[in-house]
Design a protein around this motif. Sequence first.
Motif, short mmCIF file in Angstrom:
data_model
loop_
_atom_site.label_atom_id
_atom_site.label_comp_id
_atom_site.label_asym_id
_atom_site.label_seq_id
_atom_site.Cartn_x
_atom_site.Cartn_y
_atom_site.Cartn_z
N LYS A 1 -10.21 3.22 -3.21
CA LYS A 1 -10.42 1.95 -2.49
C LYS A 1 -9.15 1.51 -1.76
O LYS A 1 -9.21 0.90 -0.69
CB LYS A 1 -10.89 0.87 -3.45
CG LYS A 1 -12.28 1.15 -4.04
CD LYS A 1 -13.30 1.37 -2.93
CE LYS A 1 -14.68 1.76 -3.46
NZ LYS A 1 -14.73 3.18 -3.86
N LEU A 2 -8.00 1.83 -2.30
CA LEU A 2 -6.75 1.54 -1.60
C LEU A 2 -6.66 2.37 -0.31
O LEU A 2 -6.12 1.90 0.69
CB LEU A 2 -5.55 1.84 -2.50
CG LEU A 2 -5.29 0.86 -3.64
CD1 LEU A 2 -4.14 1.36 -4.52
CD2 LEU A 2 -4.98 -0.53 -3.12
N THR B 1 -0.68 5.04 -7.63
CA THR B 1 -1.99 5.24 -8.25
C THR B 1 -2.39 6.72 -8.20
O THR B 1 -3.08 7.22 -9.09
CB THR B 1 -3.06 4.38 -7.58
OG1 THR B 1 -3.08 4.64 -6.16
CG2 THR B 1 -2.82 2.91 -7.84
N HIS C 1 -7.63 4.10 -6.59
CA HIS C 1 -6.90 4.91 -5.61
C HIS C 1 -7.72 5.10 -4.34
O HIS C 1 -7.19 4.98 -3.22
CB HIS C 1 -6.55 6.26 -6.24
CG HIS C 1 -5.68 7.12 -5.38
ND1 HIS C 1 -4.42 6.77 -4.98
CD2 HIS C 1 -5.90 8.36 -4.83
CE1 HIS C 1 -3.88 7.72 -4.24
NE2 HIS C 1 -4.77 8.69 -4.12
N LEU D 1 0.82 -1.21 0.00
CA LEU D 1 0.00 0.00 0.00
C LEU D 1 0.85 1.26 0.00
O LEU D 1 0.49 2.26 -0.65
CB LEU D 1 -0.93 0.00 1.21
CG LEU D 1 -2.17 -0.88 1.10
CD1 LEU D 1 -2.90 -0.94 2.43
CD2 LEU D 1 -3.10 -0.35 0.02
N LEU E 1 1.64 1.45 -3.62
CA LEU E 1 0.52 1.56 -4.55
C LEU E 1 -0.29 2.84 -4.36
O LEU E 1 -0.78 3.41 -5.35
CB LEU E 1 -0.40 0.35 -4.41
CG LEU E 1 0.16 -0.98 -4.93
CD1 LEU E 1 -0.79 -2.13 -4.61
CD2 LEU E 1 0.41 -0.89 -6.43
N LEU E 2 -0.44 3.30 -3.13
CA LEU E 2 -1.21 4.53 -2.92
C LEU E 2 -0.58 5.72 -3.65
O LEU E 2 -1.26 6.40 -4.43
CB LEU E 2 -1.35 4.82 -1.43
CG LEU E 2 -2.59 4.23 -0.75
CD1 LEU E 2 -2.50 4.42 0.77
CD2 LEU E 2 -3.86 4.88 -1.28
N LEU F 1 -8.67 0.55 2.19
CA LEU F 1 -7.94 -0.63 2.63
C LEU F 1 -6.83 -0.26 3.62
O LEU F 1 -6.59 -0.97 4.61
CB LEU F 1 -7.35 -1.35 1.42
CG LEU F 1 -6.54 -2.63 1.70
CD1 LEU F 1 -7.39 -3.64 2.46
CD2 LEU F 1 -6.03 -3.22 0.39
#
Length: 409
Positions: A159-160, A112, A157, A105, A108-109, A163
């Motif tokens: 939804k991450l 994205t 983005h 994360l 990826l955060l 999470l």
Amino acid sequence: MSDITATGSNPSHRYTSVAIALHWVIALAILSLIPGGWFMTDLPNDHALKEGLYQLHKSVGITILILTLARIAWRVMNPPPADASELTGWEKAASHAAHYAFYALMLLLPLTGWLYVSTAYDFDIPTVLYGIVSWPDLPFVGFLANESGHGAVEFVHSKLAWLALALVAVHVAGALKHEFGPEEGVLKRMIPGLFGKTGGARAPSRGALSAFGGALAVFAAVAVTPVLAQGSAADVSGGSELEANWTIDRDANPYIRFSGMHDGSQYTGSFENWDAVIAFDPDNLAASRVEVTVDLASAIANKKLYTDSLRAAEWLDVSGAQTATVVLDLFDGAEPNYTANAALTLKGATIDVPLDFELYFEGDEAFMEGETVLSRAELDVGMESDPGGDWVSDEIRIEVSLAAKRATD
């Protein structure tokens, strides 16, 4: 986030001070960005806060990405403490899975988010980190710069972010459970300063230069891309068949300046690279003519964000049309008050505007100051993102000042 993994290679009960600092800085940055991102997304595009919040959000996001790269490198060179011996097998597996998810994360955060701004089509402004460093869009993602593609990236983005919040809740609950349960507490291992001194000896650290140097090298390699993309300065001299009888006196600091309004505040700027071929005779205005060539990429505004914005295709399009030209003719008047028609050619289109100027002669020297007003709408400048002038005023004021010397054979 912290690493509670049973490597067994680090006998210390405490994380290194660098690992602790990175843990808390990244954690607090992510937790601050998520609500801030939701808030700014709900603002209308013409809201005074939106642009500033977007720039701050992007700046902190890229900072998280770079610090995460350093954090991963640091972890490889400085393995975390071994798991508490009281943990069961499933607790260890769950802990490891949660921490691997955190690392994913943390990459990826921001990635994205970077992809999100790189595919923007209705609110597309350059990224300038903390108002200082230009940051490029991701390459080869133009096919996503539309409503459906951009929307898909926004969905992922957001939804991450949800999470990440869920994992934080699980992570905190687990840390508190182990801290106050019968097993050895783990919270003190990651608490900085005086509060963490009961957690045992701190592990020796190594590899700071490699971890942070490598992350900074990645940052520098990406940050230099906009600079390299600017290319060399355009040639603004020569190419005219006009026979000049005046030459610009560069020692007198000639200028072409522009100004207007942005979000209720004045912006200013100038073109640093330009030249003019001057054939002017006050006794023969009908035959007088001036040809000006301006290097569009040399535009510098009072804020770096404005400078970077001007380079975009919808504004000055410095990659597609490197220069603009202005032809002055149809002169009228007498010293010191003159008028002329200015035919401005920009991005393949030409508009005519009146130029009022004062011109004084002192022997073989001349001094000129003039101004005119241009329309963004007529020039088709910035009309994709701001057609109604909600952000940038339609009127652009141009001021010109120069001194010239009479050419000699």
